[in-house]
Design an enzyme around this catalytic site. Structure first.
Site, PDB file in Angstrom:
ATOM      1  N   HIS A   1       3.071   3.810  -0.055  1.00 59.03           N
ATOM      2  CA  HIS A   1       3.948   3.949   0.875  1.00 59.03           C
ATOM      3  C   HIS A   1       5.326   4.425   0.739  1.00 59.03           C
ATOM      4  O   HIS A   1       6.505   3.762   0.650  1.00 59.03           O
ATOM      5  CB  HIS A   1       4.037   2.467   1.565  1.00 59.03           C
ATOM      6  CG  HIS A   1       2.968   2.199   2.413  1.00 59.03           C
ATOM      7  ND1 HIS A   1       2.528   1.068   2.376  1.00 59.03           N
ATOM      8  CD2 HIS A   1       1.974   2.876   2.917  1.00 59.03           C
ATOM      9  CE1 HIS A   1       1.256   0.818   3.225  1.00 59.03           C
ATOM     10  NE2 HIS A   1       0.930   2.154   3.666  1.00 59.03           N
TER      11      HIS A   1
ATOM     12  N   ASN B   1       5.991  -4.570   1.149  1.00 61.46           N
ATOM     13  CA  ASN B   1       6.690  -5.303  -0.044  1.00 61.46           C
ATOM     14  C   ASN B   1       8.163  -4.730   0.010  1.00 61.46           C
ATOM     15  O   ASN B   1       9.160  -5.603  -0.076  1.00 61.46           O
ATOM     16  CB  ASN B   1       6.049  -4.458  -1.178  1.00 61.46           C
ATOM     17  CG  ASN B   1       6.761  -4.991  -2.500  1.00 61.46           C
ATOM     18  OD1 ASN B   1       7.560  -4.293  -3.131  1.00 61.46           O
ATOM     19  ND2 ASN B   1       6.870  -6.338  -2.695  1.00 61.46           N
TER      20      ASN B   1
ATOM     21  N   SER C   1       6.325  -0.081  -4.516  1.00 62.46           N
ATOM     22  CA  SER C   1       5.838   1.388  -4.176  1.00 62.46           C
ATOM     23  C   SER C   1       6.794   2.620  -4.320  1.00 62.46           C
ATOM     24  O   SER C   1       6.741   3.396  -3.763  1.00 62.46           O
ATOM     25  CB  SER C   1       5.331   1.222  -2.685  1.00 62.46           C
ATOM     26  OG  SER C   1       6.642   0.840  -1.778  1.00 62.46           O
TER      27      SER C   1
ATOM     28  N   CYS D   1      -6.688  -2.063  -6.341  1.00 61.46           N
ATOM     29  CA  CYS D   1      -5.948  -3.131  -7.669  1.00 61.46           C
ATOM     30  C   CYS D   1      -6.764  -3.970  -7.865  1.00 61.46           C
ATOM     31  O   CYS D   1      -7.454  -4.735  -7.038  1.00 61.46           O
ATOM     32  CB  CYS D   1      -4.792  -3.566  -6.943  1.00 61.46           C
ATOM     33  SG  CYS D   1      -3.906  -4.680  -7.962  1.00 61.46           S
TER      34      CYS D   1
ATOM     35  N   GLU E   1      -4.455  -3.164   3.250  1.00 64.72           N
ATOM     36  CA  GLU E   1      -5.062  -4.350   2.332  1.00 64.72           C
ATOM     37  C   GLU E   1      -5.830  -5.433   3.249  1.00 64.72           C
ATOM     38  O   GLU E   1      -6.806  -5.718   2.849  1.00 64.72           O
ATOM     39  CB  GLU E   1      -4.021  -5.090   1.551  1.00 64.72           C
ATOM     40  CG  GLU E   1      -4.457  -6.031   0.627  1.00 64.72           C
ATOM     41  CD  GLU E   1      -3.465  -7.020   0.029  1.00 64.72           C
ATOM     42  OE1 GLU E   1      -3.722  -7.943  -0.330  1.00 64.72           O
ATOM     43  OE2 GLU E   1      -2.343  -6.268  -0.639  1.00 64.72           O
TER      44      GLU E   1
ATOM     45  N   THR F   1      -1.537 -10.043  -0.957  1.00 64.53           N
ATOM     46  CA  THR F   1      -0.987 -10.101  -2.218  1.00 64.53           C
ATOM     47  C   THR F   1       0.173  -9.985  -2.305  1.00 64.53           C
ATOM     48  O   THR F   1       1.247 -10.414  -3.252  1.00 64.53           O
ATOM     49  CB  THR F   1      -1.777  -9.079  -3.356  1.00 64.53           C
ATOM     50  OG1 THR F   1      -1.556  -7.834  -2.803  1.00 64.53           O
ATOM     51  CG2 THR F   1      -3.249  -9.610  -3.271  1.00 64.53           C
TER      52      THR F   1
END
Length: 294
Positions: A40, A231, A273, A96, A128, A170
């Site tokens: 991203h 994130n 990212s 991952c 995800e 995650t």
């Protein structure tokens, strides 16, 4: 003016591995597709696009046959693998390991008790999360934030008289996850089972206190991240809460020099990212801009 780049920022292990796999395949001179943006971050996506990586969506993948498709770190639901097999597509799987382990745990739980409610604390529609929900044949309940738990309870979509198994995307906030756990523990009915599984990646979670400490040391923070990054959103909000003079940017041309007027220190940091080369580019741009204005 002092400018410091946070050495703890930048790609996490999963993203680094995905990009390395893409670069290895492209170096062979083969045509390589990637299902969704590999990361991203628009600048990194563009860099790899120039190297030959072609980004596709799920609809476009349906029309491909006998090609190579890379699955990024976020992971994919079982349907994607089934489609690849049907269309003779070779999968370069860069899921991952932390996400892959979580997918397996959720699938095992679903198969062992299909009547239980599997709740995933995560961003709806995120790649995800779609991969995790896919392990439950789309039965899992997705909760984006703490307030939604009570709303789902009131709407009858989350039944505390039935077994509940709680997992997390995650990259979500550890603090908010624990708030959800506390609420569920308080409201679960006698006779029903509630279990929670801390599936938040520590490589990501540990960045929260580190980035807060970094943000507190500087007058101004330039947080480098794609705006689509979950994130990035979490870490930027952490910076902002510690240092109100924090600004999110995607590239050097978004810097407003008024932000850094009459300040002594500027900190540059980013998400899991965010490529290191981009933060370095922004640091050099800022140094040059200051040199020209002095």
């Amino acid at each position: 003016m002092q400018i410091e780049m946070d050495n703890g920022s930048g790609f996490c292990f999963g993203v680094t591995t995905a990009i390395k796999k893409a670069e290895e395949e492209l170096a062979k001179g083969v045509k390589l597709y990637c299902l969704g943006d590999i990361v991203h971050n628009g600048m990194e996506v563009e860099r790899l696009h120039e190297a030959g990586l072609l980004t596709i969506d799920h609809e476009e993948m349906k029309n491909l046959h006998h090609v190579k498709v890379l699955l990024r770190a976020h992971g994919e639901p079982p349907q994607t693998y089934a489609l690849a097999e049907k269309n003779n597509i070779e999968i370069i799987d860069a899921t991952c390991p932390v996400v892959l382990q979580l997918q397996r745990r959720i699938k095992k739980q679903f198969v062992s008790n299909p009547d239980a409610q599997i709740v995933i604390f995560g961003k709806k529609g995120h790649a995800e999360v779609l991969g995790l929900v896919g392990q439950t044949e789309s039965h899992a309940i997705v909760v984006e934030k703490f307030d939604e738990v009570k709303q789902l309870q009131e709407m009858g979509k989350l039944d505390f008289s039935k077994d509940i198994y709680l997992y997390s995307q995650t990259t979500k906030s550890l603090d908010e996850f624990h708030r959800i756990i506390d609420y569920c523990q308080e409201h679960i009915v006698d006779g029903a089972t509630f279990k929670s599984f801390d599936t938040i990646c520590r490589q990501v979670a540990n960045r929260m206190p580190n980035i807060a400490n970094f943000a507190s040391k500087h007058d101004v923070i330039l947080f480098v991240s794609g705006r689509k990054s979950s994130n990035g959103k979490v870490l930027f909000n952490e910076c902002k809460s510690v240092n109100p003079n924090s600004y999110q940017i995607e590239s050097a041309d978004e810097i407003n020099m008024d932000w850094v007027k009459n300040v002594k220190t500027v900190g540059i940091c980013g998400a899991t990212s965010t490529p290191k080369w981009l933060m370095e580019e922004i640091m050099n741009h800022l140094k040059n801009a200051i040199g020209q204005s002095e």
